[in-house]
Design a protein around this motif. Structure first.
Motif, PDB file in Angstrom:
ATOM      1  N   LYS A  89      41.736  43.204  40.089  1.00 53.00           N
ATOM      2  CA  LYS A  89      42.800  42.244  40.433  1.00 53.00           C
ATOM      3  C   LYS A  89      43.026  42.152  41.942  1.00 53.00           C
ATOM      4  O   LYS A  89      43.843  41.374  42.405  1.00 53.00           O
ATOM      5  CB  LYS A  89      44.104  42.642  39.738  1.00 53.00           C
ATOM      6  CG  LYS A  89      44.003  42.489  38.229  1.00 53.00           C
ATOM      7  CD  LYS A  89      45.241  42.994  37.533  1.00 53.00           C
ATOM      8  CE  LYS A  89      44.985  42.966  36.038  1.00 53.00           C
ATOM      9  NZ  LYS A  89      46.155  43.046  35.239  1.00 53.00           N
ATOM     10  N   GLY A  90      42.299  42.979  42.699  1.00 54.42           N
ATOM     11  CA  GLY A  90      42.418  42.952  44.156  1.00 54.42           C
ATOM     12  C   GLY A  90      43.621  43.715  44.684  1.00 54.42           C
ATOM     13  O   GLY A  90      44.051  43.491  45.818  1.00 54.42           O
ATOM     14  N   PHE A  91      44.165  44.646  43.882  1.00 59.67           N
ATOM     15  CA  PHE A  91      45.363  45.379  44.290  1.00 59.67           C
ATOM     16  C   PHE A  91      45.056  46.704  44.991  1.00 59.67           C
ATOM     17  O   PHE A  91      45.871  47.213  45.738  1.00 59.67           O
ATOM     18  CB  PHE A  91      46.255  45.646  43.079  1.00 59.67           C
ATOM     19  CG  PHE A  91      47.095  44.460  42.682  1.00 59.67           C
ATOM     20  CD1 PHE A  91      46.646  43.162  42.829  1.00 59.67           C
ATOM     21  CD2 PHE A  91      48.351  44.640  42.155  1.00 59.67           C
ATOM     22  CE1 PHE A  91      47.411  42.080  42.455  1.00 59.67           C
ATOM     23  CE2 PHE A  91      49.144  43.564  41.778  1.00 59.67           C
ATOM     24  CZ  PHE A  91      48.668  42.279  41.935  1.00 59.67           C
ATOM     25  N   ILE A  92      43.895  47.275  44.708  1.00 58.96           N
ATOM     26  CA  ILE A  92      43.496  48.521  45.380  1.00 58.96           C
ATOM     27  C   ILE A  92      42.024  48.415  45.767  1.00 58.96           C
ATOM     28  O   ILE A  92      41.296  47.559  45.254  1.00 58.96           O
ATOM     29  CB  ILE A  92      43.687  49.780  44.492  1.00 58.96           C
ATOM     30  CG1 ILE A  92      42.816  49.729  43.226  1.00 58.96           C
ATOM     31  CG2 ILE A  92      45.139  49.989  44.127  1.00 58.96           C
ATOM     32  CD1 ILE A  92      41.872  50.884  43.127  1.00 58.96           C
ATOM     33  N   LYS A  93      41.639  49.301  46.679  1.00 61.09           N
ATOM     34  CA  LYS A  93      40.209  49.443  46.981  1.00 61.09           C
ATOM     35  C   LYS A  93      39.921  50.922  47.189  1.00 61.09           C
ATOM     36  O   LYS A  93      40.810  51.705  47.496  1.00 61.09           O
ATOM     37  CB  LYS A  93      39.811  48.612  48.202  1.00 61.09           C
ATOM     38  CG  LYS A  93      40.497  48.975  49.477  1.00 61.09           C
ATOM     39  CD  LYS A  93      40.096  48.045  50.604  1.00 61.09           C
ATOM     40  CE  LYS A  93      40.909  48.384  51.851  1.00 61.09           C
ATOM     41  NZ  LYS A  93      40.610  47.514  52.958  1.00 61.09           N
TER      42      LYS A  93
END
Length: 164
Positions: A89-93
């Motif tokens: 979802k693009g919330f963490i990396k």
């Protein structure tokens, strides 16, 4: 159905349940109810995903999977699944640790920070209404009690391992 309604309904008899058992059952039922309500309020992510974000935010440095698992009180496998969904979802990396290249640190993205800012007021309102009429002293007593129960649980776990 609210827990109060279940208790008052007469469909379940709690009269012979020792207080400790009753408390554990209440905590489990509360967790299920809370998760259902929280999941319905945030459309983008689940409560467990949001809780992982909260825990990452509270860490003094970007945590590793092992560190976050310890904070969340969950297995590596479960936490990894939560993190993979948040990554998608693009919330963490995942970022390589500067000192130990074998470790990967979990970092919140700017998209996650925007999401948190957008939902901050709603979250505060929910927490405020949830604890409405409950004194800070009672909340602190509950916190101390749960911490003591978990300590006893961990010590019991250690005793069981020693006796094997």
């Amino acid at each position: 159905m609210k827990i109060e309604d279940v208790i008052k309904s007469g469909k379940v008899d709690f009269s012979n349940v020792p207080p400790g058992y009753y408390l554990i059952g209440l905590l489990s039922a509360f967790e299920n109810r809370f998760q259902t309500i929280a999941d319905g309020m945030m459309k983008e992510i689940s409560w467990k995903q949001f809780f992982a974000i909260i825990c990452i935010t509270m860490c003094t440095e970007a945590p590793t999977l092992k560190e976050l698992s310890e904070v969340l009180g969950s297995s590596h496998q479960n936490v990894k699944q939560i993190l993979l969904k948040l990554e998608k979802k693009g919330f963490i990396k995942f970022q390589e640790d500067k000192e130990d290249k074998r470790k990967q640190r979990i970092v919140l993205t700017s998209a996650c920070k925007r999401f948190c800012e957008k939902n901050d007021e709603m979250s505060r309102n929910i927490m405020s209404s949830m604890f409405n009429g409950i004194s800070e002293k009672d909340i602190r007593t509950t916190i101390k009690t749960i911490i003591a129960i978990e300590k006893n649980l961990r010590e019991g776990e250690t005793q069981d391992e020693k006796s094997k």
